[in-house]
Design a protein around this motif. Structure first.
Motif, PDB file in Angstrom:
ATOM      1  N   ALA A  79      -0.970  10.838  13.557  1.00  0.00           N
ATOM      2  CA  ALA A  79      -0.206  10.123  12.525  1.00  0.00           C
ATOM      3  C   ALA A  79       0.139   8.698  12.980  1.00  0.00           C
ATOM      4  N   VAL A  80       0.698   8.584  14.174  1.00  0.00           N
ATOM      5  CA  VAL A  80       1.114   7.242  14.628  1.00  0.00           C
ATOM      6  C   VAL A  80      -0.095   6.352  14.956  1.00  0.00           C
ATOM      7  N   THR A  81      -1.198   6.984  15.368  1.00  0.00           N
ATOM      8  CA  THR A  81      -2.403   6.183  15.637  1.00  0.00           C
ATOM      9  C   THR A  81      -2.937   5.574  14.346  1.00  0.00           C
ATOM     10  N   GLU A  82      -3.003   6.388  13.297  1.00  0.00           N
ATOM     11  CA  GLU A  82      -3.517   5.888  12.015  1.00  0.00           C
ATOM     12  C   GLU A  82      -2.667   4.740  11.494  1.00  0.00           C
ATOM     13  N   VAL A  83      -1.346   4.930  11.552  1.00  0.00           N
ATOM     14  CA  VAL A  83      -0.429   3.890  11.072  1.00  0.00           C
ATOM     15  C   VAL A  83      -0.567   2.637  11.956  1.00  0.00           C
TER      16      VAL A  83
ATOM     17  N   MET B   9      -1.582 -19.611   3.687  1.00  0.00           N
ATOM     18  CA  MET B   9      -0.378 -18.831   4.000  1.00  0.00           C
ATOM     19  C   MET B   9      -0.257 -17.673   3.002  1.00  0.00           C
ATOM     20  N   PHE B  10      -0.495 -18.005   1.731  1.00  0.00           N
ATOM     21  CA  PHE B  10      -0.443 -16.977   0.688  1.00  0.00           C
ATOM     22  C   PHE B  10      -1.503 -15.902   0.954  1.00  0.00           C
ATOM     23  N   TYR B  11      -2.722 -16.317   1.319  1.00  0.00           N
ATOM     24  CA  TYR B  11      -3.788 -15.353   1.639  1.00  0.00           C
ATOM     25  C   TYR B  11      -3.354 -14.438   2.798  1.00  0.00           C
ATOM     26  N   GLY B  12      -2.711 -15.028   3.777  1.00  0.00           N
ATOM     27  CA  GLY B  12      -2.253 -14.242   4.935  1.00  0.00           C
ATOM     28  C   GLY B  12      -1.268 -13.173   4.529  1.00  0.00           C
ATOM     29  N   PHE B  13      -0.281 -13.561   3.722  1.00  0.00           N
ATOM     30  CA  PHE B  13       0.714 -12.596   3.237  1.00  0.00           C
ATOM     31  C   PHE B  13       0.017 -11.504   2.425  1.00  0.00           C
ATOM     32  N   LEU B  14      -0.878 -11.976   1.554  1.00  0.00           N
ATOM     33  CA  LEU B  14      -1.581 -11.039   0.662  1.00  0.00           C
ATOM     34  C   LEU B  14      -2.424 -10.049   1.470  1.00  0.00           C
ATOM     35  N   ALA B  15      -3.149 -10.577   2.457  1.00  0.00           N
ATOM     36  CA  ALA B  15      -4.039  -9.727   3.267  1.00  0.00           C
ATOM     37  C   ALA B  15      -3.239  -8.636   3.967  1.00  0.00           C
ATOM     38  N   ALA B  16      -2.093  -9.009   4.539  1.00  0.00           N
ATOM     39  CA  ALA B  16      -1.273  -8.020   5.249  1.00  0.00           C
ATOM     40  C   ALA B  16      -0.878  -6.890   4.305  1.00  0.00           C
ATOM     41  N   TRP B  17      -0.449  -7.256   3.095  1.00  0.00           N
ATOM     42  CA  TRP B  17       0.019  -6.219   2.164  1.00  0.00           C
ATOM     43  C   TRP B  17      -1.120  -5.444   1.541  1.00  0.00           C
ATOM     44  N   VAL B  18      -2.262  -6.095   1.335  1.00  0.00           N
ATOM     45  CA  VAL B  18      -3.423  -5.374   0.782  1.00  0.00           C
ATOM     46  C   VAL B  18      -3.872  -4.290   1.770  1.00  0.00           C
ATOM     47  N   ILE B  19      -3.896  -4.627   3.063  1.00  0.00           N
ATOM     48  CA  ILE B  19      -4.314  -3.649   4.081  1.00  0.00           C
ATOM     49  C   ILE B  19      -3.348  -2.456   4.098  1.00  0.00           C
ATOM     50  N   LEU B  20      -2.050  -2.759   4.082  1.00  0.00           N
ATOM     51  CA  LEU B  20      -1.069  -1.667   4.109  1.00  0.00           C
ATOM     52  C   LEU B  20      -1.126  -0.849   2.810  1.00  0.00           C
ATOM     53  N   ALA B  21      -1.346  -1.553   1.682  1.00  0.00           N
ATOM     54  CA  ALA B  21      -1.452  -0.847   0.400  1.00  0.00           C
ATOM     55  C   ALA B  21      -2.688   0.056   0.395  1.00  0.00           C
ATOM     56  N   ALA B  22      -3.788  -0.424   0.982  1.00  0.00           N
ATOM     57  CA  ALA B  22      -5.013   0.381   1.055  1.00  0.00           C
ATOM     58  C   ALA B  22      -4.743   1.651   1.861  1.00  0.00           C
ATOM     59  N   TYR B  23      -3.951   1.526   2.918  1.00  0.00           N
ATOM     60  CA  TYR B  23      -3.628   2.717   3.720  1.00  0.00           C
ATOM     61  C   TYR B  23      -2.754   3.688   2.916  1.00  0.00           C
ATOM     62  N   VAL B  24      -1.824   3.137   2.140  1.00  0.00           N
ATOM     63  CA  VAL B  24      -0.977   3.999   1.293  1.00  0.00           C
ATOM     64  C   VAL B  24      -1.849   4.741   0.279  1.00  0.00           C
ATOM     65  N   VAL B  25      -2.827   4.041  -0.315  1.00  0.00           N
ATOM     66  CA  VAL B  25      -3.743   4.677  -1.275  1.00  0.00           C
ATOM     67  C   VAL B  25      -4.513   5.807  -0.583  1.00  0.00           C
ATOM     68  N   ALA B  26      -4.954   5.558   0.652  1.00  0.00           N
ATOM     69  CA  ALA B  26      -5.684   6.593   1.409  1.00  0.00           C
ATOM     70  C   ALA B  26      -4.787   7.809   1.633  1.00  0.00           C
ATOM     71  N   LEU B  27      -3.506   7.565   1.912  1.00  0.00           N
ATOM     72  CA  LEU B  27      -2.564   8.679   2.121  1.00  0.00           C
ATOM     73  C   LEU B  27      -2.376   9.484   0.829  1.00  0.00           C
ATOM     74  N   VAL B  28      -2.256   8.766  -0.302  1.00  0.00           N
ATOM     75  CA  VAL B  28      -2.063   9.441  -1.599  1.00  0.00           C
ATOM     76  C   VAL B  28      -3.293  10.287  -1.923  1.00  0.00           C
ATOM     77  N   ARG B  29      -4.482   9.747  -1.654  1.00  0.00           N
ATOM     78  CA  ARG B  29      -5.719  10.496  -1.929  1.00  0.00           C
ATOM     79  C   ARG B  29      -5.793  11.745  -1.063  1.00  0.00           C
ATOM     80  N   ARG B  30      -5.377  11.608   0.212  1.00  0.00           N
ATOM     81  CA  ARG B  30      -5.397  12.763   1.113  1.00  0.00           C
ATOM     82  C   ARG B  30      -4.409  13.821   0.627  1.00  0.00           C
ATOM     83  N   GLU B  31      -3.257  13.353   0.148  1.00  0.00           N
ATOM     84  CA  GLU B  31      -2.231  14.269  -0.385  1.00  0.00           C
ATOM     85  C   GLU B  31      -2.808  15.074  -1.555  1.00  0.00           C
TER      86      GLU B  31
END
Lengths: 225, 51
Positions: A79-83, B9-31
């Motif tokens: 879990a922590v690795t993925e995050v 700067m805007f691209y940088g902010f956006l990129a950080a959140w897009v990556i984290l949002a993509a991970y959240v989407v992956a978590l929702v799909r796994r759920e």
């Protein structure tokens, strides 16, 4: 209880992040030499800290998994690795965007950037390795060894700017770099919501790993009937 | 102000959140996949119990 904690952490993270974005974009002055792009540091550095903390937690959980032979620690480690990997990706990409403006290039094979990329690849390899092993106990053992091995790269990333001459700026937290106190505060204030988000994501992923184990056990039981 | 500097700067902010949002989407799909798997196993267990 766990659900409530996650909701509280998410709420706090969202509120703090909204406040930070307001201060960051409208209150903090541009950095004299770099201009607005400097503000990327408020995501770039905390993302790296969160990732490294995640990798450290994964290493500790992996050692405990090997010593105590308890698969719950394996769930924590994955879990922590993925995050951590998601935050490391955010760190790498924001750094590249900053580099394009300040250095004029997206990427350079400098010690800090290269060691961070290697770190990302090692942990991506850890996750791929897990898919390759079917048997849960064997998977946990092999993955734990890989996680401990991968962590060796984290101090190399951290100290690379001290050990070698690099294009990457000197650290602002320790060493040659310096920063205005207002920027300093924002750096730590913006780490808080990212860390809270990381904890929530890791808790969700950990629960999923436990659910997966329960489903696998039920399936084995159903086949045995 | 340098527009390109601000845009990146805007691209940088956006990129950080897009990556984290993509991970959240992956978590929702796994759920969702886990929910489906659990339903399948439950159905399988019920069928076996009936036999």
């Amino acid at each position: 209880m766990r659900q409530k904690l996650m909701i509280v952490l998410c709420g706090l993270a969202a509120a703090l992040l909204a406040r930070n974005l307001f201060v960051m974009l409208l209150r903090l002055p541009d950095e004299a030499a770099q201009g607005p792009i400097f503000r990327i540091i408020f995501f770039h550095v905390p993302a790296a800290w969160t990732a490294f903390l995640g990798f450290f937690a994964a290493m500790v959980a992996s050692i405990l998994c090997l010593v105590r032979k308890d698969l719950r620690y394996d769930a924590v480690a994955v879990a922590v690795t993925e995050v951590g990997l998601a935050f490391a990706a955010a760190n790498l990409v924001t750094g590249m965007i900053w580099g394009r403006i300040i250095w004029g290039i997206w990427w350079t094979w400098d010690a800090r950037l290269t060691s961070m990329l290697v770190c990302w690849l090692l942990y991506a390899g850890y996750l791929m390795l897990r898919h390759a092993v079917e048997e849960p106990t064997q998977r946990a053992r092999i993955a734990a060894v890989m996680s401990i091995f991968a962590f060796v790269d984290v101090p190399i990333v951290f100290f690379s700017i001290k050990w070698w001459r690099t294009q990457h700026p000197q650290p602002v937290v320790w060493g040659g770099g310096s920063m205005d106190p207002a920027y300093w505060n924002m750096l730590f204030l913006n780490w808080a919501p990212l860390l809270a988000l990381g904890i929530v994501l890791a808790m969700i992923r950990m629960r999923q790993e436990q659910q997966q184990r329960e489903i696998d056990a039920l399936r084995r039981w159903a086949h045995a009937l | 102000m340098d527009t390109r500097n601000f845009t990146f700067m805007f691209y940088g902010f956006l990129a950080a959140w897009v990556i984290l949002a993509a991970y959240v989407v992956a978590l929702v799909r796994r759920e969702n996949r886990l929910k489906r798997e659990l339903e399948n196993v439950k159905r399988m267990l019920e069928e076996r119990a009936r036999k």
